[in-house]
Design a protein around this motif. Structure first.
Motif, PDB file in Angstrom:
ATOM      1  N   PHE A  31     -15.836 -23.396  20.305  1.00 15.58           N
ATOM      2  CA  PHE A  31     -15.950 -22.857  21.667  1.00 15.58           C
ATOM      3  C   PHE A  31     -16.974 -21.800  21.823  1.00 15.58           C
ATOM      4  O   PHE A  31     -16.710 -20.748  21.352  1.00 15.58           O
ATOM      5  CB  PHE A  31     -14.513 -22.050  21.929  1.00 15.58           C
ATOM      6  N   VAL A  32     -17.902 -22.321  22.593  1.00 14.65           N
ATOM      7  CA  VAL A  32     -19.229 -21.297  22.801  1.00 14.65           C
ATOM      8  C   VAL A  32     -19.247 -20.989  24.107  1.00 14.65           C
ATOM      9  O   VAL A  32     -19.223 -21.649  25.101  1.00 14.65           O
ATOM     10  CB  VAL A  32     -20.492 -22.229  22.403  1.00 14.65           C
ATOM     11  N   GLY A  33     -19.451 -19.586  24.199  1.00 14.17           N
ATOM     12  CA  GLY A  33     -19.560 -18.938  25.570  1.00 14.17           C
ATOM     13  C   GLY A  33     -19.767 -17.500  25.595  1.00 14.17           C
ATOM     14  O   GLY A  33     -19.912 -16.923  24.363  1.00 14.17           O
ATOM     15  N   PRO A  34     -20.464 -16.825  26.554  1.00 17.04           N
ATOM     16  CA  PRO A  34     -20.558 -15.437  26.557  1.00 17.04           C
ATOM     17  C   PRO A  34     -19.532 -14.579  26.281  1.00 17.04           C
ATOM     18  O   PRO A  34     -18.193 -14.895  26.568  1.00 17.04           O
ATOM     19  CB  PRO A  34     -21.417 -15.151  27.893  1.00 17.04           C
ATOM     20  N   GLU A  35     -19.765 -13.275  26.103  1.00 14.67           N
ATOM     21  CA  GLU A  35     -18.586 -12.219  25.807  1.00 14.67           C
ATOM     22  C   GLU A  35     -17.852 -12.347  27.094  1.00 14.67           C
ATOM     23  O   GLU A  35     -18.392 -12.137  28.302  1.00 14.67           O
ATOM     24  CB  GLU A  35     -19.270 -10.976  25.687  1.00 14.67           C
ATOM     25  N   GLY A  36     -16.466 -11.995  26.944  1.00 13.88           N
ATOM     26  CA  GLY A  36     -15.555 -11.910  28.178  1.00 13.88           C
ATOM     27  C   GLY A  36     -15.511 -13.158  28.833  1.00 13.88           C
ATOM     28  O   GLY A  36     -14.748 -13.117  29.887  1.00 13.88           O
ATOM     29  N   CYS A  37     -15.762 -14.314  28.260  1.00  8.45           N
ATOM     30  CA  CYS A  37     -15.469 -15.471  28.981  1.00  8.45           C
ATOM     31  C   CYS A  37     -14.330 -16.218  28.761  1.00  8.45           C
ATOM     32  O   CYS A  37     -13.504 -17.059  29.544  1.00  8.45           O
ATOM     33  CB  CYS A  37     -16.591 -16.615  28.600  1.00  8.45           C
ATOM     34  N   GLY A  38     -13.515 -15.676  27.614  1.00  7.72           N
ATOM     35  CA  GLY A  38     -12.062 -16.186  27.459  1.00  7.72           C
ATOM     36  C   GLY A  38     -12.077 -17.163  26.489  1.00  7.72           C
ATOM     37  O   GLY A  38     -11.072 -17.833  26.493  1.00  7.72           O
ATOM     38  N   LEU A 181      -6.842 -28.257  11.591  1.00 14.79           N
ATOM     39  CA  LEU A 181      -7.621 -27.913  12.791  1.00 14.79           C
ATOM     40  C   LEU A 181      -8.251 -26.885  12.612  1.00 14.79           C
ATOM     41  O   LEU A 181      -7.664 -25.680  12.221  1.00 14.79           O
ATOM     42  CB  LEU A 181      -6.468 -28.065  13.975  1.00 14.79           C
ATOM     43  N   ILE A 182      -9.641 -26.838  12.846  1.00 15.57           N
ATOM     44  CA  ILE A 182     -10.479 -25.749  13.100  1.00 15.57           C
ATOM     45  C   ILE A 182     -11.230 -25.345  14.317  1.00 15.57           C
ATOM     46  O   ILE A 182     -11.600 -26.328  14.954  1.00 15.57           O
ATOM     47  CB  ILE A 182     -11.480 -25.634  11.766  1.00 15.57           C
ATOM     48  N   ILE A 183     -11.157 -24.249  14.759  1.00 20.07           N
ATOM     49  CA  ILE A 183     -11.777 -24.034  15.998  1.00 20.07           C
ATOM     50  C   ILE A 183     -12.576 -22.625  15.599  1.00 20.07           C
ATOM     51  O   ILE A 183     -12.028 -21.461  15.185  1.00 20.07           O
ATOM     52  CB  ILE A 183     -10.816 -23.341  17.273  1.00 20.07           C
ATOM     53  N   MET A 184     -14.007 -22.711  15.920  1.00 22.11           N
ATOM     54  CA  MET A 184     -14.906 -21.502  15.745  1.00 22.11           C
ATOM     55  C   MET A 184     -14.939 -21.096  17.246  1.00 22.11           C
ATOM     56  O   MET A 184     -15.288 -21.845  18.088  1.00 22.11           O
ATOM     57  CB  MET A 184     -16.083 -21.993  15.161  1.00 22.11           C
ATOM     58  N   VAL A 185     -14.977 -19.657  17.479  1.00 21.95           N
ATOM     59  CA  VAL A 185     -15.327 -19.187  18.587  1.00 21.95           C
ATOM     60  C   VAL A 185     -16.569 -18.489  18.706  1.00 21.95           C
ATOM     61  O   VAL A 185     -16.503 -17.249  17.981  1.00 21.95           O
ATOM     62  CB  VAL A 185     -13.956 -18.263  19.061  1.00 21.95           C
ATOM     63  N   ALA A 186     -17.526 -18.652  19.053  1.00 23.00           N
ATOM     64  CA  ALA A 186     -18.885 -18.292  19.089  1.00 23.00           C
ATOM     65  C   ALA A 186     -19.212 -17.674  20.628  1.00 23.00           C
ATOM     66  O   ALA A 186     -19.052 -18.306  21.585  1.00 23.00           O
ATOM     67  CB  ALA A 186     -19.805 -19.160  18.540  1.00 23.00           C
ATOM     68  N   ASN A 187     -20.181 -16.538  20.307  1.00 20.09           N
ATOM     69  CA  ASN A 187     -20.748 -16.075  21.761  1.00 20.09           C
ATOM     70  C   ASN A 187     -22.300 -16.529  21.731  1.00 20.09           C
ATOM     71  O   ASN A 187     -22.831 -16.719  22.596  1.00 20.09           O
ATOM     72  CB  ASN A 187     -20.921 -14.601  21.857  1.00 20.09           C
ATOM     73  N   LYS A 202     -18.539 -29.393  20.099  1.00 22.25           N
ATOM     74  CA  LYS A 202     -18.797 -27.985  20.753  1.00 22.25           C
ATOM     75  C   LYS A 202     -18.233 -28.163  22.364  1.00 22.25           C
ATOM     76  O   LYS A 202     -18.551 -29.387  23.033  1.00 22.25           O
ATOM     77  CB  LYS A 202     -20.208 -27.696  21.159  1.00 22.25           C
ATOM     78  N   ILE A 203     -17.549 -27.173  22.854  1.00 22.38           N
ATOM     79  CA  ILE A 203     -17.110 -26.972  24.286  1.00 22.38           C
ATOM     80  C   ILE A 203     -17.833 -25.708  24.689  1.00 22.38           C
ATOM     81  O   ILE A 203     -17.654 -24.391  24.214  1.00 22.38           O
ATOM     82  CB  ILE A 203     -15.520 -26.959  24.427  1.00 22.38           C
ATOM     83  N   LYS A 204     -18.626 -25.949  25.733  1.00 23.37           N
ATOM     84  CA  LYS A 204     -19.323 -24.744  26.407  1.00 23.37           C
ATOM     85  C   LYS A 204     -18.516 -24.053  27.374  1.00 23.37           C
ATOM     86  O   LYS A 204     -18.077 -24.659  28.275  1.00 23.37           O
ATOM     87  CB  LYS A 204     -20.842 -25.213  26.706  1.00 23.37           C
ATOM     88  N   PHE A 205     -18.445 -22.884  27.313  1.00 20.61           N
ATOM     89  CA  PHE A 205     -17.710 -21.872  28.510  1.00 20.61           C
ATOM     90  C   PHE A 205     -18.680 -21.357  29.334  1.00 20.61           C
ATOM     91  O   PHE A 205     -19.792 -20.923  28.650  1.00 20.61           O
ATOM     92  CB  PHE A 205     -16.982 -20.872  27.775  1.00 20.61           C
ATOM     93  N   SER A 206     -18.552 -21.293  30.484  1.00 15.72           N
ATOM     94  CA  SER A 206     -19.559 -20.378  31.262  1.00 15.72           C
ATOM     95  C   SER A 206     -19.052 -19.053  31.529  1.00 15.72           C
ATOM     96  O   SER A 206     -17.785 -18.733  31.445  1.00 15.72           O
ATOM     97  CB  SER A 206     -19.624 -21.125  32.800  1.00 15.72           C
ATOM     98  N   ARG A 207     -19.810 -18.299  31.938  1.00 16.92           N
ATOM     99  CA  ARG A 207     -19.444 -16.789  32.538  1.00 16.92           C
ATOM    100  C   ARG A 207     -18.715 -17.077  33.721  1.00 16.92           C
ATOM    101  O   ARG A 207     -18.730 -18.061  34.579  1.00 16.92           O
ATOM    102  CB  ARG A 207     -20.663 -16.311  32.748  1.00 16.92           C
ATOM    103  N   LEU A 208     -17.600 -15.965  33.755  1.00 15.58           N
ATOM    104  CA  LEU A 208     -16.858 -16.136  34.978  1.00 15.58           C
ATOM    105  C   LEU A 208     -17.346 -15.810  36.070  1.00 15.58           C
ATOM    106  O   LEU A 208     -18.276 -15.081  36.210  1.00 15.58           O
ATOM    107  CB  LEU A 208     -15.552 -15.031  34.458  1.00 15.58           C
ATOM    108  N   THR A 209     -16.999 -16.246  37.058  1.00 12.19           N
ATOM    109  CA  THR A 209     -17.392 -16.077  38.541  1.00 12.19           C
ATOM    110  C   THR A 209     -16.670 -14.659  39.054  1.00 12.19           C
ATOM    111  O   THR A 209     -15.763 -13.969  38.620  1.00 12.19           O
ATOM    112  CB  THR A 209     -17.102 -17.040  39.573  1.00 12.19           C
ATOM    113  N   ASP A 210     -17.421 -14.106  40.017  1.00 16.29           N
ATOM    114  CA  ASP A 210     -16.870 -12.848  40.453  1.00 16.29           C
ATOM    115  C   ASP A 210     -15.382 -12.910  41.073  1.00 16.29           C
ATOM    116  O   ASP A 210     -14.615 -11.967  40.943  1.00 16.29           O
ATOM    117  CB  ASP A 210     -17.811 -12.331  41.826  1.00 16.29           C
TER     118      ASP A 210
END
Length: 372
Positions: A31-38, A181-187, A202-210
C-alpha cells in the motif's frame, strides 16, 4: 480498525472488501501513498475484516473476539515489522519495541516516522529495519497459526529496510508459507530494491482531499469550531496526521509568530529577534516544528501570490492581507534561501539541537534573505 473509521479512500475500501469476499487474496501487497493518507489504517482494517467472525458486506462487526483483539493490537496471528534503533550490542528486533508500538498504533494509525521516534525515545539514532529482523520475521511466519486462520504481517515503512534485510526477505515475499499474507505500507518506493517491488501487488493511495480532511476533523476528531476546521484543513494539505497534530495547536498564534519574525527581520531588530527565538523555544519542540511547517506554507503562498496576482487559495483573510503586502519581499532571488533555512531548522529541531540557537540562527538568515 474498521473500514468506516478510515478517512476517504472509498474506492480502495470497496476493492479490498471485494477481494476478501471473492476469496482471491494476493499473498504480498504494498500500500503506497503519502504521509497521512491512511494506507496503514487500511492495512489494519483489511486484516481485521479478513479475521472477523461476523463480517458484513461492508465492514467488520467490531464486537467478535477477533475484532476486539485487533482493536487492542493483540491478535495473535498479526505480526508487525517497523523501523527501530538498536537497544544493545548485537542489534535489536521489533519484538523488543512491541509495547511502544501498541501504544502508538492505538493512539493513531495515521502516525508518521517522527511520531514513532518519539514513542521510542531514540534521540538522534538512525531508524532502520535491520537484518536481524528478517530472520525473526521468517521464524514467526513459519509457525503454525494460533487462531487457526491466516498468519499476517504488516511491514510499516519498508523503505527503511537495509538492502541486506530486503535481500534476505525476497524468497519469503515471493513464496510465503501457506495461509500467510504480507502487506507492506510505504510512503515512497524511490529507494526500495526493484526485486522487492516486482514481488508485490501495489495499491496506490492518493492524498486526501480537503473535503475528506474536513469531514474527518468534524466526524472523527470532534473538532466543533468551523473556523478551526478550515484553518487546519488549509494547512494539512491532505495529510490527516498533520491535521490531527494541529488540533491542539493555535494557527492564529503561528500566524502572529510568522508576522513578527518577518517584521523584525525586515527591521534588523536584533533584540526583538533574540526574544522571538526564546519565545519559540519556550513553547516546546513539537510546537516549534508546527510553526516551521506553517512558515513554509506561508512562504509558498507568498511565492504563489507573485505569480497569480494575489489569487491565493489556501489562506485566511488575515493571512491573505499580510501575504498581499509582504509577498514582494519573498521572491525568486531569495525563496530558495528562505525555504532551505526553514527546512534545515525543522531538521535540527527534530534532532534535538538547542532550540534557542536554531531559532535565532533562523531569524538571522531570514533578515539577510529578505534584503536580497
Amino acid at each position: 480498525m474498521l473500514f468506516r473509521e478510515i478517512i476517504g479512500q472509498e474506492s480502495i475500501k470497496r476493492k479490498l472488501i471485494k477481494v476478501v469476499n471473492g476469496g482471491r487474496i494476493p499473498h504480498a501487497q504494498m500500500f503506497v501513498g503519502p504521509e497521512g493518507c491512511g494506507n496503514f489504517a487500511m492495512a489494519l482494517a483489511f486484516f481485521q475484516y479478513l479475521s472477523c467472525a461476523h463480517r458484513t458486506e461492508t465492514d467488520s462487526c467490531g464486537t467478535c473476539p477477533s475484532c476486539r483483539k485487533h482493536k487492542h493490537v493483540q491478535f495473535a496471528d498479526m505480526h508487525f515489522s517497523f523501523p527501530i534503533f538498536s537497544k544493545k550490542q548485537g542489534g535489536s528486533i521489533c519484538l523488543e519495541f512491541l509495547e511502544e508500538w501498541r501504544r502508538a498504533v492505538q493512539n493513531s494509525p495515521y502516525l508518521d516516522a517522527a511520531a514513532w521516534r518519539g514513542y521510542m525515545s531514540s534521540d538522534n539514532k538512525q531508524l532502520n529495519i535491520p537484518v536481524k529482523e528478517a530472520a525473526d520475521i521468517s521464524h514467526k511466519l513459519s509457525l503454525t497459526s494460533y487462531e487457526g486462520g491466516y498468519k499476517m504481517l504488516i511491514m510499516w515503512l519498508p523503505e527503511y529496510m537495509r538492502p541486506v534485510t530486503a535481500n534476505k526477505l525476497l524468497k519469503l515475499i515471493e513464496e510465503p508459507p501457506d495461509n500467510t499474507l504480507i502487506i507492506m505500507v510505504a510512503n515512497s518506493t524511490e529507494n526500495m530494491l526493484s526485486t522487492i517491488l516486482s514481488r508485490v501487488q501495489k495499491i496506490k493511495f492518493s492524498r486526501l482531499t480537503d473535503d475528506e480532511v474536513r469531514n474527518g476533523l468534524v466526524t472523527h476528531a470532534g473538532v466543533a469550531s468551523p473556523s478551526k476546521v478550515e484553518s487546519i484543513t488549509r494547512l494539512a494539505n491532505g495529510n490527516y496526521w498533520k491535521a490531527l497534530q494541529m488540533i491542539q495547536a493555535d494557527a492564529g498564534e503561528h500566524f502572529h509568530a510568522f508576522v513578527g519574525l518577518m517584521r523584525m527581520a525586515y527591521k534588523f531588530d536584533m533584540t526583538g529577534l533574540v526574544n522571538w527565538a526564546n519565545e519559540r523555544n519556550d513553547q516546546g519542540r513539537e510546537t516549534a516544528k508546527q510553526f516551521l511547517e506553517y512558515a513554509l506554507h506561508m512562504v509558498r503562498q507568498c511565492i504563489l501570490g507573485n505569480y497569480t496576482a494575489g489569487q491565493l487559495a489556501r489562506l485566511s483573510e488575515d493571512e491573505k492581507g499580510f501575504a498581499d503586502n509582504f509577498s514582494s519581499f519573498i521572491n525568486d532571488r531569495n525563496v530558495v534561501e528562505i525555504t532551505t533555512a526553514l527546512e534545515e531548522a525543522y531538521y535540527d529541531i527534530s534532532r534535538n539541537i538547542n532550540g534557542k540557537l536554531v531559532m535565532f540562527d533562523l531569524s538571522i538568515q531570514m533578515a539577510r534573505a529578505i534584503h536580497r
